[in-house]
Design an enzyme around this catalytic site. Structure first.
Site, PDB file in Angstrom:
ATOM      1  CG  ASP A  62      -1.972   0.962   1.310  1.00 16.87           C
ATOM      2  OD1 ASP A  62      -2.447   1.359   0.233  1.00 16.87           O
ATOM      3  OD2 ASP A  62      -2.403   1.328   2.431  1.00 16.87           O
ATOM      4  N   GLY A 111      -8.910   5.626   1.234  1.00 13.00           N
ATOM      5  CA  GLY A 111      -9.578   6.461   2.235  1.00 13.00           C
ATOM      6  C   GLY A 111     -11.066   6.192   2.358  1.00 13.00           C
ATOM      7  CB  SER A 138     -12.474   4.170   7.133  1.00 10.87           C
ATOM      8  OG  SER A 138     -11.628   3.046   7.213  1.00 10.87           O
TER       9      SER A 138
HETATM   10  O1  G3H Z   1      -3.144   4.820   3.583  1.00 14.05           O
HETATM   11  C1  G3H Z   1      -2.733   4.717   4.711  1.00 14.05           C
HETATM   12  C2  G3H Z   1      -3.038   3.474   5.466  1.00 14.05           C
HETATM   13  O2  G3H Z   1      -4.128   3.677   6.322  1.00 14.05           O
HETATM   14  C3  G3H Z   1      -1.820   2.986   6.178  1.00 14.05           C
HETATM   15  O3  G3H Z   1      -1.530   3.793   7.256  1.00 14.05           O
HETATM   16  O4  G3H Z   1       0.878   4.339   7.056  1.00 14.05           O
HETATM   17  O5  G3H Z   1      -0.300   4.470   9.262  1.00 14.05           O
HETATM   18  O6  G3H Z   1       0.184   2.252   8.207  1.00 14.05           O
HETATM   19  P1  G3H Z   1      -0.086   3.720   7.987  1.00 14.05           P
HETATM   20  P1  13P Z   2      -8.920   4.783   5.593  1.00  5.67           P
HETATM   21  O1  13P Z   2      -8.048   5.641   6.453  1.00  5.67           O
HETATM   22  O2  13P Z   2     -10.152   5.521   5.181  1.00  5.67           O
HETATM   23  O3  13P Z   2      -9.237   3.480   6.222  1.00  5.67           O
HETATM   24  O4  13P Z   2      -8.118   4.487   4.237  1.00  5.67           O
HETATM   25  C1  13P Z   2      -7.197   3.446   4.146  1.00  5.67           C
HETATM   26  C2  13P Z   2      -6.392   3.480   2.888  1.00  5.67           C
HETATM   27  O5  13P Z   2      -6.701   4.146   1.935  1.00  5.67           O
HETATM   28  C3  13P Z   2      -5.212   2.623   2.839  1.00  5.67           C
HETATM   29  O6  13P Z   2      -4.479   2.828   1.678  1.00  5.67           O
HETATM   30 ZN    ZN Z   3      -4.545   4.794   0.922  1.00  8.13          ZN
END
Ligand code: G3H
Ligand code: 13P
Ligand code: ZN
Length: 334
Positions: free
Chosen positions: A94, A235, A237
């Site tokens: 990711d 994004g 959620s």
């Molecule tokens: O897009 C971001 C994801 O929610 C991952 O978040 O970089 O805090 O693991 P993180």
């Molecule tokens: P949320 O913060 O909305 O869960 O998004 C997660 C995301 O896009 C991870 O790449």
């Molecule tokens: Zn993301």
């Protein structure tokens, strides 16, 4: 060098094709811990859903890249142990922010990577995206790229404001990069505070924030330019109010947290949006369960005691997303 096929993982190509044609979306859940991994696999097996397990750069720093890779290999074995003969599990990077990071993940058994050059100038984004695609495709690894900038923080990618994807750029970008899927910006953003209160209205009955709608006109323009091409929403959620209320009730402080309404994600899933990223909702489900448990059992200190309800709460949330929002239940190829 290990190829993901030896680990029983799959890439996203076939599952995206089926999702776009079938009008549903594949869940992409982030994981950092064993409990998240277990909950994701249990939910996917029980609902007979394909699933993308994704690892951010932050997750690699927290849990160690090698451990996460072995956890994904373990996820395949665990799904089989739970009775799923042919699990479809993708291990996805990711927000990869460099060619080297993407290459490292491909070399250690990831079946899919995201190269996120969305904060770079257009031509630079194309150049590095293309380089990642060329390397990944040698090993049949699929690649997600991003065009348009999400508001908020994307790992180290910081955007001052939301810049929607420009539909007029998507044909040139996808053709020149050769990417397999495209993450777009239509108003979603990362985290539990997706909109400022001043961007929202307030429901007079509940006093809760009602966010502005996603830019479905931009999504439809993009779909017209790239018929059938897999589109990704980051994004996504929903920031469930009951979890936020539980957190706040048991000592937390998340005032005015707000996410993307599930009806809008359900609508997006019926379009060419075939991957929906969810991380914050898992964090909220885990935190709510842990806070409640510890508040109610102040004398307990065995992590298994409070991580068990946390895992159960995440699993419930994952199943709800799969069945009631994305519609990927019962969609395994065999
Ligand atoms: O897009 C971001 C994801 O929610 C991952 O978040 O970089 O805090 O693991 P993180
Ligand atoms: P949320 O913060 O909305 O869960 O998004 C997660 C995301 O896009 C991870 O790449
Ligand atoms: Zn993301």
């Amino acid at each position: 060098m290990v190829n993901y096929k030896e680990l029983g993982l799959v890439n996203t190509r076939e599952m995206f094709k089926r999702a776009v044609a079938g009008g549903y979306a594949i869940p992409a859940f982030n994981f950092n811990t064993m409990e998240q991994m277990q909950a994701i696999v249990q939910a996917a097996v029980e609902t007979k859903s394909p699933v993308i397990m994704q690892v951010s750069k932050g997750a690699r720093n927290y849990a160690n890249a090698t451990i996460l890779r072995y956890m994904a290999e373990g996820a395949v074995a665990y799904a089989k142990e739970l009775g799923c003969e042919h699990p479809e599990i993708v291990l996805h990077l990711d927000h990869g922010d460099s060619f080297e990071l993407c290459k490292d993940c491909i070399d250690m058994g990831f079946s899919s990577v995201m190269y996120d050059g969305s904060s770079l100038p257009y031509e630079e984004n194309i150049k590095i995206s293309r380089q990642v695609v060329e390397y990944a495709h040698k090993y049949d690894v699929t690649v997600e790229c991003e065009l348009g900038v999400l508001a908020g923080v994307e790992d180290e990618v910081v955007a001052e404001e939301s810049h929607y994807t420009k539909p007029e750029e998507v044909i040139d970008f996808s053709t020149r990069t050769g990417c397999d899927s495209l993450a777009i910006s239509i108003g979603t953003s990362h985290g539990a505070y997706k909109f400022k209160p001043e961007q929202c209205t307030r429901d007079p009955k509940t006093g809760k924030l009602v966010p502005p709608p996603l830019a479905f006109d931009v999504l439809h323009e993009i779909e017209k330019k790239l018929p059938g091409f897999p589109i990704v929403l980051h994004g996504s959620s929903s920031v469930p109010q009951d979890e936020v209320d539980t957190i706040n009730k048991y000592g937390g402080n998340l005032p005015d947290a707000v996410g993307i309404p599930e009806e809008q994600l359900r609508e997006a899933s019926k379009s060419a949006v075939c991957k929906i990223n969810i991380d914050s909702d898992s964090r909220l489900a885990m935190t709510a369960a842990v806070r409640k448990y510890l508040a109610e059992h102040p004398d307990h200190f065995d992590p298994r005691q409070y991580l068990k309800p946390a895992r159960e709460n995440m699993k419930k949330m994952y199943i709800h997303k799969i069945v009631d929002v994305l519609g990927s239940n019962g969609k395994l190829a065999q």
